[in-house]
Design an enzyme around this catalytic site. Structure first.
Site, PDB file in Angstrom:
ATOM      1  N   ASN A  12      -4.017  -2.652 -14.506  1.00 20.28           N
ATOM      2  CA  ASN A  12      -3.481  -1.416 -13.953  1.00 20.28           C
ATOM      3  C   ASN A  12      -2.048  -1.289 -14.462  1.00 20.28           C
ATOM      4  OD1 ASN A  12      -2.487   0.655 -12.403  1.00 20.28           O
ATOM      5  ND2 ASN A  12      -3.198  -0.178 -10.446  1.00 20.28           N
ATOM      6  N   ARG A 104      -7.487   0.766 -15.399  1.00 16.85           N
ATOM      7  CA  ARG A 104      -7.345   1.914 -14.516  1.00 16.85           C
ATOM      8  C   ARG A 104      -6.649   3.007 -15.319  1.00 16.85           C
ATOM      9  NH1 ARG A 104      -2.831   3.265 -10.129  1.00 16.85           N
ATOM     10  NH2 ARG A 104      -3.864   5.075  -9.213  1.00 16.85           N
ATOM     11  N   HIS A 193      -6.950   8.663  -6.516  1.00 13.72           N
ATOM     12  CA  HIS A 193      -7.466   7.567  -5.668  1.00 13.72           C
ATOM     13  C   HIS A 193      -9.003   7.543  -5.663  1.00 13.72           C
ATOM     14  CE1 HIS A 193      -3.624   7.833  -2.947  1.00 13.72           C
ATOM     15  NE2 HIS A 193      -3.464   6.914  -3.876  1.00 13.72           N
ATOM     16  N   ARG A 254       6.301  11.529  -0.668  1.00 16.89           N
ATOM     17  CA  ARG A 254       5.896  12.860  -1.136  1.00 16.89           C
ATOM     18  C   ARG A 254       5.631  13.783   0.053  1.00 16.89           C
ATOM     19  NH1 ARG A 254       1.377  10.228  -4.458  1.00 16.89           N
ATOM     20  NH2 ARG A 254       2.556   9.190  -6.083  1.00 16.89           N
ATOM     21  N   GLU A 397      -9.757  -1.557  -5.142  1.00 13.61           N
ATOM     22  CA  GLU A 397      -9.877  -0.784  -6.380  1.00 13.61           C
ATOM     23  C   GLU A 397     -10.161  -1.678  -7.573  1.00 13.61           C
ATOM     24  OE1 GLU A 397      -6.303   1.169  -4.767  1.00 13.61           O
ATOM     25  OE2 GLU A 397      -6.876   2.856  -6.026  1.00 13.61           O
TER      26      GLU A 397
END
Ligand code: ADP
Length: 411
Positions: A12, A104, A193, A254, A397
């Protein structure tokens, strides 16, 4: 690929970091929830700085964590350093047991609906998506190019964050703006996601003893970034993130949903330029903008001390979450389960309790003592009488990327 090749390295690659895991897929199901099959995990951070750091844990070889600090100039140096650490435990990248590397990749646009074996044409396509993912895809591409240079003969697979959301119907994916403008600039809701939403929705079905096709699930992935998705019979029908990961829930830094006119106002009235608005909404908003902290543990601690700003930030966070649970209940019509996952979702019992509070009429409730239990396993936290199962389902993940990669190279 040799018959004994059962390992997958998952990479990743971020702009200044690389996270990695080496997994043995011989008994992939046993990996979930336990360390069995996970041979090594680690990360390199602050790449390009003087104080780069590599943290490597060889789980297979006893699990003693090793940390090294010192300048690591770029992704190539980072990956070489990782390869060296792995080799020290007999798990090197040149090992015949390594079947593939799974990467990823954040943005796969509309083109990549499935994990994909990487070749030059695929890389070109991922590069073409840089304008819609300027913060993520370049780092992912660097990671891929570096890994391919180290092991050109090895299959390398891209697993896209957006892929799970490509099943969204057009009416959920399109913004209500001029179609020609939207299409010319590839403006639509892609969602992110996806690897986590796919994994967690499937695990939730298993927790209920059902096949994914049989259940409708609302997945709440609440990490520092946060997103919700509505999954009908194993397929995503809506998700809260949009063109970029800015849309939707209140996140660590965010804003999530906001009237786009706020951005005009910031430019025209507050005199900010695009980059300043971008930084404000992506890095200085959400929980940190509201109360100065983005770690839910710290926010809860402040609330316990009577801090009103922290309380308001928490209330705004929960209010948004509730709106999405309501919206996705309406989208799905029938909800079988609500699944909480990622750092906040897996650990913050007060968030789960508050998000579901008052939703009894919708068949949703949380049992206080089940909610308070800590565990790494998927579990139900709703009382028996509740029509909708409320669950905590730890995401994984890396395992999902490894499984998709392994399945593809063995197909
Ligand atoms: P990322 O989006 O960076 O992958 P994670 O899924 O790891 O994030 O979630 C990180 C966040 O999880 C932290 O910022 C913190 O708010 C929250 N978190 C982690 N552990 C706990 C805990 N024990 N209690 C409450 N919140 C937690």
């Amino acid at each position: 690929m040799s018959a004994t090749a059962t390992r997958v390295l998952v990479l990743n690659s971020g702009s200044s970091s690389v996270k990695y895991q080496l997994l043995d897929m011989t008994d992939a199901e046993s990996i979930g929830g336990s360390a069995a099959g996970r041979l090594a995990v680690g990360l390199v951070e602050r790449i390009g700085e003087e104080t780069s750091r590599l943290v490597h844990t060889p789980l297979a070889a006893g699990g003693e964590k090793r940390e090294t600090e010192g300048p690591i100039a770029d992704h190539e140096a980072a990956l070489k350093a990782v390869a060296k650490e792995l080799a020290a435990d007999g798990l090197g990248l040149d090992s015949p047991e390594l079947a593939a590397i799974g990467h990823r990749v954040v943005h796969g646009g509309l083109k990549f609906t499935e994990p994909t074996v990487i070749d030059e044409a695929v890389l070109t396509e991922i590069e073409r998506l840089v304008p819609v993912a300027p913060l993520h895809n370049p780092a992912n591409i660097t990671g891929i190019r570096t890994a391919r240079a180290l092991r050109p003969d090895l299959p390398q697979v891209a697993v896209f964050d957006t892929a799970f959301h490509t099943t969204m119907p057009e009416y959920a994916a399109r913004y209500a703006i001029d179609v020609a403008t939207a299409d010319a600039h590839r403006i639509r809701r892609y969602g992110f996601h996806g690897t986590s939403h796919a994994y967690v929705s499937r695990k939730t079905a298993a927790l209920l003893g059902k096949a994914p096709e049989e259940v409708n699930v609302i997945v709440l992935h609440l990490g520092n970034g946060a997103s919700a998705s509505a999954v009908r019979g194993g397929r995503c029908v809506d998700t809260s993130m949009g063109l970029t990961p800015l849309e939707g829930l209140v996140m660590g830094t965010r804003s999530g949903d906001i009237d786009p006119a706020v951005t005009f106002h910031l430019k025209r009235v507050a005199g900010m330029d695009e980059d300043e608005v971008d930084t404000l909404l992506n890095k200085k908003s959400g929980l940190i903008g509201l109360c100065g902290d983005n770690d839910m543990r710290e926010i809860r601690r402040r609330i316990d001390e009577g801090d009103e700003r922290a309380q308001l930030a928490f209330d705004i966070y929960i209010h948004r979450l509730k709106k999405y649970i309501g919206a996705y209940s309406a989208v799905l019509g029938r909800v079988d389960a609500v699944a909480f996952t990622a750092g906040v979702g897996e650990n913050a019992a007060p968030v789960r309790e508050a998000a579901v509070a008052g939703l009894e009429e919708m068949g949703m409730a949380v049992d206080a003592s089940l909610n308070a239990l800590r565990s790494e396993e998927p579990r139900l936290i709703s009382p028996d009488y509740a029509r909708v199962a409320v669950a905590v389902v730890p995401t994984d993940e890396e395992l999902e990327i490894a499984q998709q990669t392994y399945a593809l190279v063995n197909a």
